[in-house]
Design a protein around this motif. Structure first.
Motif, mmCIF file in Angstrom:
data_model
loop_
_atom_site.group_PDB
_atom_site.id
_atom_site.type_symbol
_atom_site.label_atom_id
_atom_site.label_comp_id
_atom_site.label_asym_id
_atom_site.label_seq_id
_atom_site.Cartn_x
_atom_site.Cartn_y
_atom_site.Cartn_z
ATOM 1 N N ALA A 135 -23.100 28.874 -38.614
ATOM 2 C CA ALA A 135 -23.319 28.389 -39.983
ATOM 3 C C ALA A 135 -23.840 26.956 -39.992
ATOM 4 C CB ALA A 135 -22.023 28.486 -40.776
ATOM 5 N N ASN A 136 -23.495 26.181 -38.952
ATOM 6 C CA ASN A 136 -23.958 24.792 -38.907
ATOM 7 C C ASN A 136 -25.484 24.687 -38.792
ATOM 8 O OD1 ASN A 136 -21.331 23.873 -39.098
ATOM 9 N ND2 ASN A 136 -21.056 23.734 -36.881
ATOM 10 N N ARG A 137 -26.121 25.778 -38.384
ATOM 11 C CA ARG A 137 -27.582 25.775 -38.247
ATOM 12 C C ARG A 137 -28.294 26.185 -39.541
ATOM 13 N NH1 ARG A 137 -27.675 29.488 -32.760
ATOM 14 N NH2 ARG A 137 -26.177 28.262 -31.540
ATOM 15 N N LEU A 138 -27.528 26.650 -40.532
ATOM 16 C CA LEU A 138 -28.126 27.159 -41.764
ATOM 17 C C LEU A 138 -28.415 26.028 -42.746
ATOM 18 C CD1 LEU A 138 -25.867 30.317 -42.319
ATOM 19 C CD2 LEU A 138 -28.115 30.223 -41.223
ATOM 20 N N ASP A 139 -29.348 26.290 -43.610
ATOM 21 C CA ASP A 139 -29.686 25.349 -44.676
ATOM 22 C C ASP A 139 -28.597 25.407 -45.733
ATOM 23 O OD1 ASP A 139 -30.672 23.887 -46.757
ATOM 24 O OD2 ASP A 139 -32.688 24.767 -46.700
ATOM 25 N N PRO A 140 -27.858 24.316 -45.959
ATOM 26 C CA PRO A 140 -26.755 24.354 -46.922
ATOM 27 C C PRO A 140 -27.197 24.619 -48.353
ATOM 28 C CG PRO A 140 -27.182 22.102 -46.206
ATOM 29 C CD PRO A 140 -28.009 22.986 -45.328
ATOM 30 N N VAL A 141 -28.451 24.352 -48.677
ATOM 31 C CA VAL A 141 -28.928 24.582 -50.041
ATOM 32 C C VAL A 141 -29.145 26.064 -50.291
ATOM 33 C CG1 VAL A 141 -30.769 24.099 -51.696
ATOM 34 C CG2 VAL A 141 -29.980 22.294 -50.128
ATOM 35 N N HIS A 142 -29.820 26.741 -49.357
ATOM 36 C CA HIS A 142 -30.138 28.145 -49.546
ATOM 37 C C HIS A 142 -28.965 29.063 -49.193
ATOM 38 C CE1 HIS A 142 -34.158 26.283 -49.218
ATOM 39 N NE2 HIS A 142 -34.544 27.276 -50.033
ATOM 40 N N ASN A 143 -27.971 28.538 -48.506
ATOM 41 C CA ASN A 143 -26.854 29.394 -48.069
ATOM 42 C C ASN A 143 -25.515 28.849 -48.571
ATOM 43 O OD1 ASN A 143 -28.261 31.305 -45.944
ATOM 44 N ND2 ASN A 143 -29.003 29.216 -45.512
ATOM 45 N N GLU A 144 -25.521 28.269 -49.751
ATOM 46 C CA GLU A 144 -24.316 27.647 -50.287
ATOM 47 C C GLU A 144 -23.168 28.636 -50.425
ATOM 48 O OE1 GLU A 144 -22.832 25.093 -54.216
ATOM 49 O OE2 GLU A 144 -24.930 25.752 -54.020
ATOM 50 N N ALA A 145 -23.459 29.836 -50.983
ATOM 51 C CA ALA A 145 -22.404 30.839 -51.191
ATOM 52 C C ALA A 145 -21.813 31.297 -49.856
ATOM 53 C CB ALA A 145 -22.959 32.034 -51.969
ATOM 54 N N LEU A 146 -22.690 31.505 -48.853
ATOM 55 C CA LEU A 146 -22.207 31.935 -47.539
ATOM 56 C C LEU A 146 -21.333 30.865 -46.907
ATOM 57 C CD1 LEU A 146 -22.171 33.848 -45.129
ATOM 58 C CD2 LEU A 146 -24.329 32.822 -44.363
ATOM 59 N N LEU A 147 -21.742 29.615 -46.996
ATOM 60 C CA LEU A 147 -20.972 28.526 -46.415
ATOM 61 C C LEU A 147 -19.623 28.356 -47.113
ATOM 62 C CD1 LEU A 147 -23.788 25.883 -45.799
ATOM 63 C CD2 LEU A 147 -22.697 27.401 -44.148
ATOM 64 N N GLN A 148 -19.591 28.580 -48.425
ATOM 65 C CA GLN A 148 -18.319 28.516 -49.151
ATOM 66 C C GLN A 148 -17.385 29.631 -48.685
ATOM 67 O OE1 GLN A 148 -19.283 28.605 -53.316
ATOM 68 N NE2 GLN A 148 -19.705 26.391 -53.427
ATOM 69 N N GLY A 149 -17.976 30.818 -48.483
ATOM 70 C CA GLY A 149 -17.167 31.938 -47.984
ATOM 71 C C GLY A 149 -16.615 31.664 -46.600
ATOM 72 N N LEU A 150 -17.420 31.067 -45.724
ATOM 73 C CA LEU A 150 -16.953 30.730 -44.380
ATOM 74 C C LEU A 150 -15.883 29.649 -44.421
ATOM 75 C CD1 LEU A 150 -20.314 30.742 -42.381
ATOM 76 C CD2 LEU A 150 -18.456 32.389 -42.234
ATOM 77 N N SER A 151 -16.004 28.716 -45.362
ATOM 78 C CA SER A 151 -14.976 27.687 -45.520
ATOM 79 C C SER A 151 -13.647 28.316 -45.942
ATOM 80 C CB SER A 151 -15.428 26.649 -46.549
ATOM 81 O OG SER A 151 -14.416 25.690 -46.773
ATOM 82 N N LEU A 152 -13.728 29.283 -46.856
ATOM 83 C CA LEU A 152 -12.516 29.993 -47.284
ATOM 84 C C LEU A 152 -11.940 30.809 -46.133
ATOM 85 C CD1 LEU A 152 -10.656 30.708 -49.667
ATOM 86 C CD2 LEU A 152 -12.206 32.609 -50.196
ATOM 87 N N LEU A 153 -12.836 31.427 -45.331
ATOM 88 C CA LEU A 153 -12.373 32.178 -44.157
ATOM 89 C C LEU A 153 -11.650 31.259 -43.188
ATOM 90 C CD1 LEU A 153 -12.308 34.737 -42.393
ATOM 91 C CD2 LEU A 153 -14.559 34.067 -41.510
ATOM 92 N N ASP A 154 -12.172 30.070 -42.991
ATOM 93 C CA ASP A 154 -11.545 29.106 -42.082
ATOM 94 C C ASP A 154 -10.137 28.755 -42.556
ATOM 95 O OD1 ASP A 154 -11.453 27.081 -39.982
ATOM 96 O OD2 ASP A 154 -11.635 25.640 -41.611
ATOM 97 N N ARG A 155 -10.001 28.504 -43.860
ATOM 98 C CA ARG A 155 -8.686 28.145 -44.395
ATOM 99 C C ARG A 155 -7.706 29.304 -44.276
ATOM 100 N NH1 ARG A 155 -8.081 26.908 -50.691
ATOM 101 N NH2 ARG A 155 -8.171 29.177 -50.705
ATOM 102 N N ASN A 156 -8.149 30.506 -44.641
ATOM 103 C CA ASN A 156 -7.259 31.669 -44.579
ATOM 104 C C ASN A 156 -6.910 32.032 -43.140
ATOM 105 O OD1 ASN A 156 -7.262 31.869 -47.349
ATOM 106 N ND2 ASN A 156 -8.863 33.428 -47.442
ATOM 107 N N THR A 157 -7.863 31.839 -42.223
ATOM 108 C CA THR A 157 -7.587 32.123 -40.814
ATOM 109 C C THR A 157 -6.499 31.198 -40.287
ATOM 110 O OG1 THR A 157 -9.847 32.883 -40.437
ATOM 111 C CG2 THR A 157 -8.579 32.238 -38.498
ATOM 112 N N ARG A 158 -6.583 29.918 -40.652
ATOM 113 C CA ARG A 158 -5.564 28.957 -40.216
ATOM 114 C C ARG A 158 -4.190 29.305 -40.815
ATOM 115 N NH1 ARG A 158 -5.181 23.669 -38.192
ATOM 116 N NH2 ARG A 158 -7.426 23.677 -37.839
ATOM 117 N N MET A 159 -4.157 29.684 -42.093
ATOM 118 C CA MET A 159 -2.891 30.050 -42.724
ATOM 119 C C MET A 159 -2.315 31.310 -42.086
ATOM 120 S SD MET A 159 -3.852 29.284 -46.732
ATOM 121 C CE MET A 159 -2.311 29.972 -47.315
#
Length: 680
Positions: free
Chosen positions: A322-346
């Motif tokens: 995801a770090n290689r993706l354009d944050p503007v065009h992939n905002e929804a995907l990056l938000q989903g991955l951020s949520l996945l990161d939080r839920n994975t840690r929990m």
């Protein structure tokens, strides 16, 4: 009922019985015979009662026979008919050991030591029949003896909810018939019509005439599991009045009410012991507590932790992509991955918590050990437990038990003085031994502290010189005390069967280091000794700092990192043209280039152009020279020994987000290696 295999319930029975024995032993150790607490006595009785009932249900006759004698003595104490003494408590502790041995024999299906069990049972009976007990129960005993020659009249009236607890009245009736001539009369006055009948409720009652020369206690024993779920009257047969309205019937006449019985063994195994152990008015709480927990095999939890570890690795891989993706065009995907990161840690934290146990699982065995060993050595010892609710990974708990036991035995045998020596030194006649546990960062600290004679520095140095160990009179106290961890090292004048301070201490240190921990000693002669054990909270996942040397990435446990910096030229010094040190706030630390340590190719950089990470372990610090700080992340620990081989300076490995294998540094080993070189 004959078609149900009760063996499938054995595991639960043994687990609950061993837990009951642990509770019984703990209660006996805190019991003061001079002022016995009623609730403590009741808890001991309930543990024995539950074990006896379960053993009888599953056919473990050796266990049931011995615990019946034990329960009889405890019942007399509970009823105030027998006054406890210190000798009684000693006998009860030995009895708990005997029950444990009988249960282990039943579990392993090996012959039990019935000779020792019968001898101890006879001792229990003799204590019950002491002068005070004999005087208080003489009349009841005489009446019981007279009645037992004729027999007993029994009224057994179950509550309607009896079946819900998994109990089967027919089994009890058959047991009564096995005692001798038994006449059974069934009461059907409460039996409803077929349309109104509920197969899960009991509507019948029984009157029984048992013509057998048995004691009343033998009759009552058969109803032990249902004593709170029925109306039970046992009277001498000669004094019983006949019941004209009851009509004779064989035990099989109860068949109409038996449809709910097939589930009896499963429910009886789990529900009845808790019902017996419950205090009046605690029914709802006990049921909710029972429903709030479940037994799960350790293998299932380990498998779940491994899967969560793989999930953490997968999430790291997705994050790296995801770090290689354009944050503007992939905002929804990056938000989903951020949520996945939080839920994975929990999820990871929740799953890891299932394998965390309180240190009390280890600490709880020491009151008995200290009590027995102090008595054997003729010493007075007071044990203090602090922080026993501190949680630690189950794997670490299991492996730290033996090292702690060795340290405690050493403190008792060689650390604490005899009563006479303590009084002569102006100390309290009772020695103090403290076990303390506490969290510190990503570690747990366990201390074994005694207020005994302490370590003799000169004696240790002399013994080290005698054995050819490197010993310098100018060494610090901490380094001198570390000498006792050398294999076979001992300063004891004679080796005792209990311990020898130093004998086996190398094994203690090796076992602790195998867990990724460290052990430190501090002592003041005449004042006592403190052994500090530092352990990781878990052996599965850790927070790490990723560092790069060339194209290779290494993980440094974050809990060992003090700081990172880029040194100036005036901070780097060379000693004797060989060793390099780093001056940090007037401290000189060994400077270790990881490129040299692991034999990596590439040109060695000037320390002033590189990054330095300062790490600490076992009270010493070392500066590690690296090329780049990559970042912080959670990593899943994989065993390098099991999958490859042991590598110096490496404690394990992990898989990075891009699929590469990264080595996890063994900070303690690196500090020991270069810290000792610096000292030399």
């Amino acid at each position: 009922m004959s078609g149900i295999d009760l063996k499938r319930f054995h595991r639960t029975f043994f687990e609950e019985s061993f837990e009951g024995l642990d509770a019984m032993e703990a209660a006996l150790l805190r019991l003061d015979p001079a002022a016995a607490d009623a609730e403590t006595i009741n808890s001991i009785f309930r543990a024995a009662h539950s074990i006896k009932g379960g053993a009888g249900t599953f056919g473990f006759t050796d266990v049931a026979r011995f615990t019946h004698v034990l329960e009889t003595l405890l019942d007399a104490v509970r009823a105030g008919k027998h006054q406890l003494t210190v000798e009684d408590v000693d006998c009860l502790l030995r009895s708990s050991d005997m029950v444990r041995g009988l249960l282990k024999a039943a579990q392993d299906e090996t012959p039990a030591d019935n000779v020792s069990a019968d001898a101890l049972a006879a001792e229990l009976s003799q204590r019950l029949a002491g002068p005070q007990a004999a005087a208080s129960v003489a009349a009841p005993a005489a009446a019981s003896a007279a009645a037992s020659s004729a027999g007993w009249q029994v009224l057994f009236e179950p509550k309607p909810e009896l079946f819900l607890s998994g109990n089967d009245p027919l089994r009890i009736l058959r047991e009564l018939q096995s005692l001798g001539d038994c006449e059974v009369r069934c009461r059907e006055t409460q039996l409803p019509t077929l349309a109104e009948a509920d197969a899960e409720r009991c509507y019948l009652a029984w009157e029984l005439s048992v013509r057998a020369a048995v004691k009343r206690e033998r009759i009552a024993e058969l109803f032990a599991w249902v004593d709170e779920e029925c109306r039970l009257e046992i009277t001498p047969l000669a004094a019983a009045a006949p019941a004209p309205e009851a009509k004779p019937a064989a035990p099989a006449a109860a068949a109409p009410a038996a449809p709910a019985a097939p589930a009896a063994p499963a429910a009886g195994t789990n529900v009845t012991p808790m019902a017996v152990a419950r205090k009046p008015g605690e029914g709802a709480d006990a049921k909710s507590d029972a429903a709030a927990s479940i037994r799960v095999a350790t293998g299932k939890i380990d498998a779940m932790i491994n899967l969560v570890g793989e999930l953490v690795i997968t999430q790291a891989m997705l994050q790296q992509l995801a770090n290689r993706l354009d944050p503007v065009h992939n905002e929804a995907l990056l938000q989903g991955l951020s949520l996945l990161d939080r839920n994975t840690r929990m999820l990871q934290e929740a799953v890891m918590s299932t394998r965390m146990l309180q240190v009390d699982a280890v600490f709880s065995r020491f009151p008995r050990l200290v009590r027995d060993l102090a008595g054997k050595l003729g010493k007075q010892v007071r044990l203090q437990l602090i922080g026993e609710n501190t949680e630690l990974d189950k794997t670490v708990i299991e492996k730290i038990s033996d090292p702690l036991t060795h340290l405690v035995r050493n403190s008792l045998d060689h650390g604490l003085e005899s009563t006479e020596e303590r009084l002569a030194a102006g100390k309290d006649s009772t020695g103090q031994l403290t076990l303390r546990a506490a969290h510190q960062g990503g570690h747990i600290l366990i201390e074994v502290i005694d207020d005994g004679r302490g370590l003799n520095r000169q004696r240790i140095l002399a013994k080290a010189a005698e054995r050819g160990l490197p010993a310098d009179p100018n060494m610090s106290d901490a380094d001198v005390f570390q000498l006792i961890f050398a294999p076979g090292f001992s300063t004891a004048a004679e080796v005792t069967e209990v311990s020898g301070r130093g004998v086996g201490m190398d094994v203690v240190k090796r076992n602790i280091q195998a867990l990724g921990g460290s052990v430190e000693l501090s002592s003041e002669q005449g004042r006592g000794t403190t052994v500090l054990i530092r352990l990781p909270l878990t052996l599965a996942i850790l927070d790490g700092m990723s560092v790069a040397i060339g194209d290779e990435v290494y993980i440094i446990p974050l809990s060992a990192v003090i700081e990172s910096m880029q040194p100036h030229e005036n901070q780097v010094k060379t000693i004797a043209g060989q060793s390099t040190v780093l001056r940090v706030r007037n401290d000189y630390l060994p400077l270790v280039d990881l490129r040299d340590l692991f034999g990596l190719s590439g040109e060695r950089r000037n320390p002033c152009e590189a990054i330095v990470v300062i790490i600490e372990a076992e009270g010493r610090k070392v500066a590690l020279q690296i090329d780049e700080l990559v970042g912080q992340q959670q990593v899943v620990i994989k065993s390098l020994d099991r999958n490859y081989r042991r590598v110096r300076g490496v404690s394990g490995a992990t898989i990075l987000g891009d699929g590469r294998v990264s080595l996890i540094l063994d900070v303690a080993a690196i500090v020991r290696l270069f810290g000792q070189a610096m000292a030399a």
